[in-house]
Design an enzyme around this catalytic site. Structure first.
Site, PDB file in Angstrom:
ATOM      1  N   ARG A   5       0.742  -1.472   0.133  1.00  0.00           N
ATOM      2  CA  ARG A   5       0.022   0.005  -0.225  1.00  0.00           C
ATOM      3  C   ARG A   5       0.710   1.155  -0.032  1.00  0.00           C
ATOM      4  O   ARG A   5       0.594   1.870  -0.575  1.00  0.00           O
ATOM      5  CB  ARG A   5      -0.913   0.030   1.201  1.00  0.00           C
ATOM      6  CG  ARG A   5       0.261   0.494   2.644  1.00  0.00           C
ATOM      7  CD  ARG A   5      -1.388   0.212   3.609  1.00  0.00           C
ATOM      8  NE  ARG A   5      -0.628  -0.041   4.984  1.00  0.00           N
ATOM      9  CZ  ARG A   5      -0.740   0.692   6.166  1.00  0.00           C
ATOM     10  NH1 ARG A   5      -1.820   1.752   6.145  1.00  0.00           N
ATOM     11  NH2 ARG A   5      -0.399   0.470   7.394  1.00  0.00           N
ATOM     12  N   GLU A  53     -18.535   4.578  -1.294  1.00  0.00           N
ATOM     13  CA  GLU A  53     -17.786   3.985  -2.155  1.00  0.00           C
ATOM     14  C   GLU A  53     -18.084   3.989  -3.905  1.00  0.00           C
ATOM     15  O   GLU A  53     -17.327   4.353  -4.834  1.00  0.00           O
ATOM     16  CB  GLU A  53     -17.408   3.103  -1.836  1.00  0.00           C
ATOM     17  CG  GLU A  53     -16.435   3.249  -1.367  1.00  0.00           C
ATOM     18  CD  GLU A  53     -16.679   3.023   0.811  1.00  0.00           C
ATOM     19  OE1 GLU A  53     -15.572   3.551   1.635  1.00  0.00           O
ATOM     20  OE2 GLU A  53     -17.714   2.769   0.917  1.00  0.00           O
ATOM     21  N   HIS A 104      -4.851  -3.259   2.061  1.00  0.00           N
ATOM     22  CA  HIS A 104      -5.571  -4.065   2.443  1.00  0.00           C
ATOM     23  C   HIS A 104      -6.623  -5.021   2.626  1.00  0.00           C
ATOM     24  O   HIS A 104      -7.299  -5.590   3.553  1.00  0.00           O
ATOM     25  CB  HIS A 104      -6.628  -2.944   3.803  1.00  0.00           C
ATOM     26  CG  HIS A 104      -6.105  -2.288   4.763  1.00  0.00           C
ATOM     27  ND1 HIS A 104      -5.749  -0.409   3.551  1.00  0.00           N
ATOM     28  CD2 HIS A 104      -6.084  -1.594   5.841  1.00  0.00           C
ATOM     29  CE1 HIS A 104      -4.615   0.367   4.405  1.00  0.00           C
ATOM     30  NE2 HIS A 104      -5.146  -0.366   6.086  1.00  0.00           N
TER      31      HIS A 104
END
Length: 308
Positions: A5, A53, A104
């Site tokens: 990430r 989202e 994640h």
């Protein structure tokens, strides 16, 4: 040791310096997804869509029709799970040039627990026609994947992890190409095909297996779709025994893709090592990887049990 990430955030900044049409969106998670790095460098090209989202996915789709290359970023559970319908209908169906940066992923999310540990995202994204699915194994590969995704014209799903992992691809001859796997170790007794953070664990496992007299070939499959079928088939012909390793459900992920390929072109014995048909749980990432037998020890144990 660096989490992919972090590699994602660094790569976006590097690309942003070269390309004015790169836009980054996030859903109130810029610090966690590391898109905050891009926000600091290019505040006018970063859009925080809030905890929405599905809406972010629609905005990214719209931006792509205006000549921009949007990277829509959130946790895998939200990017692939919560926004699946929007990804399918607003990005996949019109085959828009949108990149989905999903961080994640997998059980290594750790203490956040089962609700946030997305072990189904690869399976979901593989089903969308025309969607490229990439799961890099380390910092070098993650940076290269982001660059390749930008250069590719079409939808791309990029899977990144929270846990820091070793750098294993910092070799002079390393080259990243969408749809092409990388052989990290030659061998004659069996083939380990791994993806994501499990690649470094599989590399250690291969070394442990060698001490036990098992010469294992190791292949890193960073692009699960399109799968490097030529490499997979060649491995099956060479060793006749395949083990797939992934921090993802054994249903629908790398193991499934390999099985689909071989069942059609060169039937061979395949053992899928991954998260079985269960949810994850809360706990330290490394302890979870150990419990679910996705670390080097667990991978070695499983292969030994089936090879001897």
């Amino acid at each position: 040791m660096i989490a992919t990430r972090d590699s994602y955030g660094n790569a976006l900044v590097e690309l942003g310096q070269e390309h004015d049409n790169l836009i980054v969106l996030d859903a109130d998670l810029a610090a966690a997804t590391k898109t905050g790095m891009f926000k600091k460098a290019f505040p006018d090209r970063h859009i925080d869509c809030g905890i929405a989202e599905a809406n972010m996915t629609g905005i990214a789709a719209g931006l792509s029709t205006c000549g921009y290359v949007p990277f829509a970023s959130s946790f895998a559970m939200f990017s692939a799970g919560r926004a699946f319908e929007q990804v399918r209908n607003s990005i996949g169906y019109p085959h828009l040039n949108v990149k989905i940066g999903a961080t994640h992923a997998g059980i290594s999310v750790g203490e956040d627990g089962a609700t946030h540990q997305c072990n189904e995202d690869i399976a979901l994204m593989r089903t969308i026609p025309g969607m490229v699915v990439i799961n890099p194994s380390d910092d070098v590969e993650a940076r290269a994947a982001v660059k390749a995704a930008y250069e590719y014209n079409g939808p791309v799903y990029l899977r990144f992890g929270r846990l820091a992992v070793p750098v294993i691809n910092d070799t002079p001859g390393y080259r990243f190409e969408i749809g092409k796997g990388v052989q990290l170790r030659d061998g004659k007794d069996c083939t380990i095909i791994a993806t994501g953070l499990c690649v470094s664990e599989a590399l250690t496992a291969a070394e442990k297996l060698a001490e036990q007299g098992i010469d294992a070939q190791l292949i890193n499959i960073h692009t699960i779709k399109p799968l490097d079928e030529e490499l997979v088939i060649a491995a099956a012909k060479k060793t006749g025994r395949i083990f797939t390793v992934e921090e993802h459900s054994v249903i629908g992920g790398l193991g499934a893709a390999v099985c689909e390929c071989l069942s059609e072109h060169y039937p061979a014995k395949v053992t899928r090592i991954g998260v079985k048909d269960v949810f994850g749980e809360s706990g330290p990432a490394k302890e979870l990887l150990h419990k679910y037998e996705l670390d080097a020890e667990g991978i070695t144990k499983r292969i030994l049990s089936e090879m001897k």
